[in-house]
Motif scaffolding. Structure first.
Motif, PDB file in Angstrom:
ATOM      1  N   ARG A  48       0.961  -1.151  -0.036  1.00  0.00           N
ATOM      2  CA  ARG A  48      -0.148  -0.025   0.123  1.00  0.00           C
ATOM      3  C   ARG A  48       0.793   1.247   0.017  1.00  0.00           C
ATOM      4  O   ARG A  48       2.270   1.142   0.448  1.00  0.00           O
ATOM      5  N   ARG A  49       0.246   2.374  -0.356  1.00  0.00           N
ATOM      6  CA  ARG A  49       0.872   3.593  -0.092  1.00  0.00           C
ATOM      7  C   ARG A  49       1.545   3.992   1.312  1.00  0.00           C
ATOM      8  O   ARG A  49       0.910   3.447   2.199  1.00  0.00           O
ATOM      9  N   PRO A  50       2.635   4.506   1.268  1.00  0.00           N
ATOM     10  CA  PRO A  50       3.039   4.741   2.820  1.00  0.00           C
ATOM     11  C   PRO A  50       2.386   5.596   3.801  1.00  0.00           C
ATOM     12  O   PRO A  50       1.591   6.342   2.927  1.00  0.00           O
ATOM     13  N   GLY A  51       2.288   5.438   4.585  1.00  0.00           N
ATOM     14  CA  GLY A  51       1.450   6.475   5.385  1.00  0.00           C
ATOM     15  C   GLY A  51       0.239   6.032   5.786  1.00  0.00           C
ATOM     16  O   GLY A  51      -0.743   6.685   6.108  1.00  0.00           O
ATOM     17  N   GLU A  52      -0.353   4.898   5.084  1.00  0.00           N
ATOM     18  CA  GLU A  52      -1.695   4.458   5.564  1.00  0.00           C
ATOM     19  C   GLU A  52      -2.103   4.018   6.882  1.00  0.00           C
ATOM     20  O   GLU A  52      -3.029   3.593   7.148  1.00  0.00           O
ATOM     21  N   GLY A  53      -1.049   3.742   7.844  1.00  0.00           N
ATOM     22  CA  GLY A  53      -1.297   3.452   8.992  1.00  0.00           C
ATOM     23  C   GLY A  53      -1.410   1.854   9.163  1.00  0.00           C
ATOM     24  O   GLY A  53      -1.362   1.194   8.156  1.00  0.00           O
ATOM     25  N   PRO A  54      -1.507   1.636  10.697  1.00  0.00           N
ATOM     26  CA  PRO A  54      -1.345   0.057  10.871  1.00  0.00           C
ATOM     27  C   PRO A  54      -2.599  -0.752  10.473  1.00  0.00           C
ATOM     28  O   PRO A  54      -3.868   0.061  10.055  1.00  0.00           O
ATOM     29  N   VAL A  55      -2.564  -2.021  10.281  1.00  0.00           N
ATOM     30  CA  VAL A  55      -3.845  -2.947  10.348  1.00  0.00           C
ATOM     31  C   VAL A  55      -3.803  -3.830  11.559  1.00  0.00           C
ATOM     32  O   VAL A  55      -2.825  -4.514  11.796  1.00  0.00           O
ATOM     33  N   GLU A  56      -5.003  -3.697  12.237  1.00  0.00           N
ATOM     34  CA  GLU A  56      -5.312  -4.464  13.386  1.00  0.00           C
ATOM     35  C   GLU A  56      -5.937  -5.698  13.050  1.00  0.00           C
ATOM     36  O   GLU A  56      -6.942  -5.720  12.354  1.00  0.00           O
ATOM     37  N   LEU A  57      -5.225  -6.769  13.507  1.00  0.00           N
ATOM     38  CA  LEU A  57      -5.866  -8.129  13.262  1.00  0.00           C
ATOM     39  C   LEU A  57      -6.838  -8.373  14.895  1.00  0.00           C
ATOM     40  O   LEU A  57      -6.598  -8.334  15.780  1.00  0.00           O
ATOM     41  N   ILE A  58      -8.115  -8.532  14.429  1.00  0.00           N
ATOM     42  CA  ILE A  58      -9.059  -8.882  15.368  1.00  0.00           C
ATOM     43  C   ILE A  58      -9.369 -10.489  15.374  1.00  0.00           C
ATOM     44  O   ILE A  58      -9.948 -10.734  14.243  1.00  0.00           O
ATOM     45  N   ALA A  59      -8.976 -11.221  16.580  1.00  0.00           N
ATOM     46  CA  ALA A  59      -9.341 -12.524  16.303  1.00  0.00           C
ATOM     47  C   ALA A  59     -10.766 -12.832  16.693  1.00  0.00           C
ATOM     48  O   ALA A  59     -11.041 -12.316  17.909  1.00  0.00           O
ATOM     49  N   VAL A  60     -11.422 -13.377  16.007  1.00  0.00           N
ATOM     50  CA  VAL A  60     -12.813 -13.520  16.187  1.00  0.00           C
ATOM     51  C   VAL A  60     -12.942 -14.651  16.965  1.00  0.00           C
ATOM     52  O   VAL A  60     -13.046 -15.745  16.271  1.00  0.00           O
ATOM     53  N   SER A  61     -13.363 -14.714  18.253  1.00  0.00           N
ATOM     54  CA  SER A  61     -13.625 -15.688  18.819  1.00  0.00           C
ATOM     55  C   SER A  61     -14.897 -16.274  19.515  1.00  0.00           C
ATOM     56  O   SER A  61     -15.235 -17.047  20.345  1.00  0.00           O
ATOM     57  N   LYS A  62     -15.830 -15.809  18.797  1.00  0.00           N
ATOM     58  CA  LYS A  62     -17.204 -16.472  18.883  1.00  0.00           C
ATOM     59  C   LYS A  62     -17.187 -17.860  18.764  1.00  0.00           C
ATOM     60  O   LYS A  62     -16.665 -18.327  17.811  1.00  0.00           O
TER      61      LYS A  62
END
Ligand code: PLP
Length: 225
Positions: free
Chosen positions: A21-35
Motif C-alpha cells: 500500500r501507499r506509505p502512511g496508510e497506518g497500521p492494520v489491526e488483527l481482530i481475532a474473532v473468538s465467537k
C-alpha cells in the motif's frame, strides 16, 4: 498448525500486503474473532500475545470475557454482531469498540446510556453498512449512510471512528471494499473494518485498518448454542 502459528502466519501476510500500500496508510489491526470458540483456544491466543478480539453476541461475551480480563487487563474487545437496543447498556460496559451501529434507535440509545453511566468502556463506534443491500444482513443502506453518519457524529456526538461491512458471500468483494473506503474518506473516518478469513488480504489492499479473522486463527467454530 497451532493457534500461535496461525496468528504468526496471518500477521506475516498482513505485513506483506500492507507493504504494497501507499506509505502512511497506518497500521492494520488483527481482530481475532473468538465467537463460538472454546476457552482453551482463546487462552492459547492470549498466551501467544493476541489482545484484540471480536465477539458477535453480548451474552456470550459477558460469559467469557470478564474473567479473562482479570488476568489480561490490556484486552481490547470489539462487538461485531447485531446489537439489540435493550442490550446497549451491557454492550457499552463490555466492549471497547462497538462496530455494529446500524440504526437511529440504537445510536440514540448508545448515546443516552453512555451519558448516564459511570462505567462506560466503549469509546469508539463503527457504523455498519449493508454494502450488498442484502435483506438478511444488518447495516445501514449505502444510500442512507451519509445522513446516518452525519446524524451520529453531529446530533448525537457519538465518537464514530470508522465503518464496518460484511460483503455478499457470492461474487468478488473488492467493489464493496472500495465503496466503503470511499465513504470513510468522504466523512474523514480513520478506521475501516473489513475482510475476514477468506478475503482479509484483499481488504487490506483496499485500505482496511481492522480485519476480522475467526476460523483462520482458531479453526472451525462450535455449533451455535
Ligand atoms: C464470524 C465473523 C467473522 C469471522 O469470520 P471467519 O470467516 O471465521 O474469519 C468476521 N466478521 C463477522 C461480522 C463475523 O460475524
Amino acid at each position: 498448525m497451532s493457534i500461535a502459528e496461525n496468528l504468526a502466519a496471518i500477521q506475516h501476510r498482513i505485513k506483506e500486503v500492507k507493504a504494497t500500500r501507499r506509505p502512511g496508510e497506518g497500521p492494520v489491526e488483527l481482530i481475532a474473532v473468538s465467537k463460538q470458540q472454546p476457552l482453551e483456544k482463546i487462552e492459547a491466543a492470549l498466551v501467544a500475545g493476541q489482545r484484540v478480539f471480536g465477539e458477535n453476541r453480548v451474552q456470550e461475551a459477558k460469559a467469557k470475557w470478564p474473567a479473562l480480563r482479570e488476568r489480561y487487563p490490556d484486552i481490547e474487545l470489539h462487538l461485531i454482531g447485531p446489537l439489540q437496543t435493550n442490550k446497549a447498556k451491557e454492550a457499552v460496559k463490555l466492549f471497547e469498540v462497538i462496530q455494529s451501529v446500524d440504526r437511529e434507535k440504537l445510536a440514540k440509545e448508545l448515546a443516552k446510556v453512555s451519558e448516564k453511566m459511570s462505567e462506560v468502556r466503549c469509546q469508539r463506534y463503527f457504523i455498519q453498512v449493508n454494502v450488498g443491500e442484502e435483506e438478511q444482513k444488518a447495516g445501514v443502506l449505502p444510500k442512507e449512510a451519509d445522513d446516518f453518519i452525519a446524524f451520529c457524529k453531529q446530533e448525537l456526538k457519538l465518537p464514530v471512528a470508522g465503518l464496518m461491512c460484511i460483503p455478499p458471500a457470492d461474487g468478488p468483494a473488492f467493489p464493496y471494499f472500495a465503496l466503503l473506503h470511499e465513504m470513510a474518506k468522504r466523512h474523514g473516518l480513520p478506521h475501516l473494518s473489513m475482510g475476514m478469513s477468506g478475503d482479509f488480504e484483499e481488504a487490506i489492499a483496499f485500505g482496511a485498518t481492522h480485519v476480522r479473522v475467526g476460523t483462520g486463527v482458531f479453526g472451525t467454530r462450535e455449533p451455535e448454542a
